[in-house]
Each structure stands twice: as structure tokens, then as C-alpha cells.
Motif scaffolding. Structure first.
Motif, PDB file in Angstrom:
ATOM      1  N   ASP A   1       0.899  -1.459  -0.022  1.00 41.20           N
ATOM      2  CA  ASP A   1       0.176   0.633   0.586  1.00 41.20           C
ATOM      3  C   ASP A   1       0.782   1.189   0.027  1.00 41.20           C
ATOM      4  OD1 ASP A   1      -1.732   1.937   0.599  1.00 41.20           O
ATOM      5  OD2 ASP A   1      -2.876   0.951   1.584  1.00 41.20           O
TER       6      ASP A   1
ATOM      7  N   CYS B   1       2.722   0.677   4.032  1.00 39.60           N
ATOM      8  CA  CYS B   1       2.882  -0.452   4.450  1.00 39.60           C
ATOM      9  C   CYS B   1       2.672  -1.663   3.114  1.00 39.60           C
ATOM     10  CB  CYS B   1       1.751  -0.287   5.944  1.00 39.60           C
ATOM     11  SG  CYS B   1       0.473  -0.424   4.266  1.00 39.60           S
TER      12      CYS B   1
ATOM     13  N   LEU C   1       1.487  -4.840   3.342  1.00 40.85           N
ATOM     14  CA  LEU C   1      -0.126  -6.587   3.760  1.00 40.85           C
ATOM     15  C   LEU C   1      -0.064  -7.204   3.632  1.00 40.85           C
ATOM     16  CD1 LEU C   1      -2.519  -4.036   3.613  1.00 40.85           C
ATOM     17  CD2 LEU C   1      -2.064  -4.323   5.233  1.00 40.85           C
TER      18      LEU C   1
ATOM     19  N   GLU D   1      -1.255  -6.709   8.278  1.00 36.07           N
ATOM     20  CA  GLU D   1      -0.358  -5.404   7.930  1.00 36.07           C
ATOM     21  C   GLU D   1       1.087  -6.019   8.774  1.00 36.07           C
ATOM     22  OE1 GLU D   1       1.448  -1.242   8.721  1.00 36.07           O
ATOM     23  OE2 GLU D   1      -0.884  -1.506   8.991  1.00 36.07           O
TER      24      GLU D   1
ATOM     25  N   TYR E   1      10.848  -2.508   4.277  1.00 38.71           N
ATOM     26  CA  TYR E   1       9.107  -1.898   3.706  1.00 38.71           C
ATOM     27  C   TYR E   1       9.570  -1.756   2.175  1.00 38.71           C
ATOM     28  CZ  TYR E   1       6.083   1.463   1.672  1.00 38.71           C
ATOM     29  OH  TYR E   1       5.387   2.084   0.423  1.00 38.71           O
TER      30      TYR E   1
END
Length: 218
Positions: A135, A140, A142, A147, A155
Motif C-alpha cells: 500500500d 505498509c 499487507l 499488516e 518495506y
């Protein structure tokens, strides 16, 4: 849940007046008066929109957005500029700005532009490989409805793999994404982050292409 906005504005009175109006519209707003505090806030919070002045202390608005985009932060951004900063706007759009308003501006126009930009970007911010999604808007990762708890570099690496799913992500691509050119990085450092991601999503989803890089498979 209300949309959360980061406002970078060094004029306290002007900034607080914008905050008051936006909060009346139902937005959550964090006001920062210098670029360093704004950068710090992006590490602590997930924002839906950035409103950035250009000439602010410590880190100017252009350098701030450049740093955020380099970190794969694609949060929609509107610049609030003074008349003599118009010539800088071409640079702002090259960096990744989405819109701008010239000071002094009508606050109702700002609200209209905010809503329009959020509508355009909603739904365009997510890329998925099976149930694994990045996202971009909320910064974030998922997996299904869960999450993943990742560091910034984890990330960034996961996002790089997702956006290039099925293709080889070379070690050079990883280094360019996660570290600045002046930093000395070893293959061992990359393996540490890869192994951490394998723990989160399953080791069978990330394939090691010996001597070259890695590939994310569904």
C-alpha cells in the motif's frame, strides 16, 4: 478513519489557520515548521497527503520531497508556494509533486484540490502478488488482512520485489533503493534483509538467483 495530512509551513499563524480549517473538514493534521521535523514525522506516522511549503528551515520542501520519493514514499503532495518560487515548480514536478497553489490562495480552493487529489490516488496505491500487497499511500505491506511489521528498509525492499514480481531484482537495484551512493554495502547486509522478509512471508516466495539477485514468486 479520517485522512491524515502533514503540513510543512514555517509561518506559525498561517499554518495554524490552515490546520483549523482542515480539521473542521474532518482531516487530521500535523503541523511542522521545518523540514527536519517533517521528515521525522513521516517515520512515525502514515499520512494520506503532504502539504509542503518550499522555503522552510533545515530541510527545504524540495529536498524533503526528493528524499521521500527516493525512499519510495509516493504520498500525494501539494506545494503551497509564494510568487517568487514559481520558477521552482518544474523541479518540484520532476521530483514527484502532484499539484500546487500559489500564495495567497483561497482556502476553499485548497480543500477542493485536496479532495480531488485524494480521489485520484485512492485505489491506485496498491500493487499485489497474490495476497501480498504494498500500500504505497499508507507505506505498509499487507499479507491478506495482516499488516507486516517491517523496518523502513524492509518495506523498501519488499516494495521493490512486489513491483518487479516475477522478474529478477538485482543486487545493484537493491543497493540503489535502500542505500545512498556514499554508503558501503556488502552482500551480507542484503542477505540479512532478504532473510527477514522470508521469515515474514515464507521462504518459498523469494528465490535466490545465485550471484545476481532475487525474484519474488506468487
Amino acid at each position: 478513519m479520517s485522512n491524515k495530512i502533514l503540513l510543512l509551513e514555517d509561518d506559525l499563524l498561517f499554518g495554524e489557520s490552515i490546520v483549523d480549517v482542515l480539521e473542521e473538514e474532518g482531516f487530521g493534521v500535523v503541523l511542522c515548521r521545518n523540514g527536519q521535523s517533517a521528515l521525522d514525522e513521516t517515520y512515525k506516522n502514515q499520512f494520506d497527503l503532504y502539504l509542503l511549503d518550499i522555503n522552510v528551515p533545515l530541510i527545504d520542501g524540495l529536498s524533503l520531497l526528493k528524499e521521500l520519493r527516493r525512499a519510495n514514499d509516493l504520498t500525494p503532495t501539494i506545494y503551497l508556494t509564494s510568487h517568487n518560487e514559481i520558477e521552482k515548480l518544474s523541479q518540484a514536478f520532476e521530483i514527484g509533486a502532484d499539484d500546487y497553489l500559489k500564495k495567497p490562495f483561497n482556502i476553499d480552493e485548497l480543500i477542493v484540490r485536496i479532495h480531488a487529489l485524494l480521489r485520484r490516488t485512492k485505489g491506485k496505491s496498491r500493487d499485489c502478488v497474490g495476497t501480498l500487497c504494498i500500500d504505497e499511500l499508507h507505506k505498509c505491506i499487507l499479507m491478506g488482512d495482516k499488516e507486516l511489521e517491517l523496518s523502513l528498509k524492509e518495506y523498501q525492499l519488499m516494495g521493490l520485489l512486489i513491483r518487479n514480481a516475477g522478474e529478477i531484482v538485482t543486487k545493484e537495484m537493491i543497493m540503489d533503493t535502500l542505500w545512498s551512493p556514499s554508503e558501503m554495502i556488502s552482500d551480507g547486509a542484503i542477505r540479512v534483509y532478504i532473510n527477514r522478509l522470508k521469515q515474514e512471508i515464507g521462504s518459498d516466495m523469494i528465490v535466490n538467483i545465485r550471484g545476481v539477485g532475487y525474484r519474488l514468486v506468487s
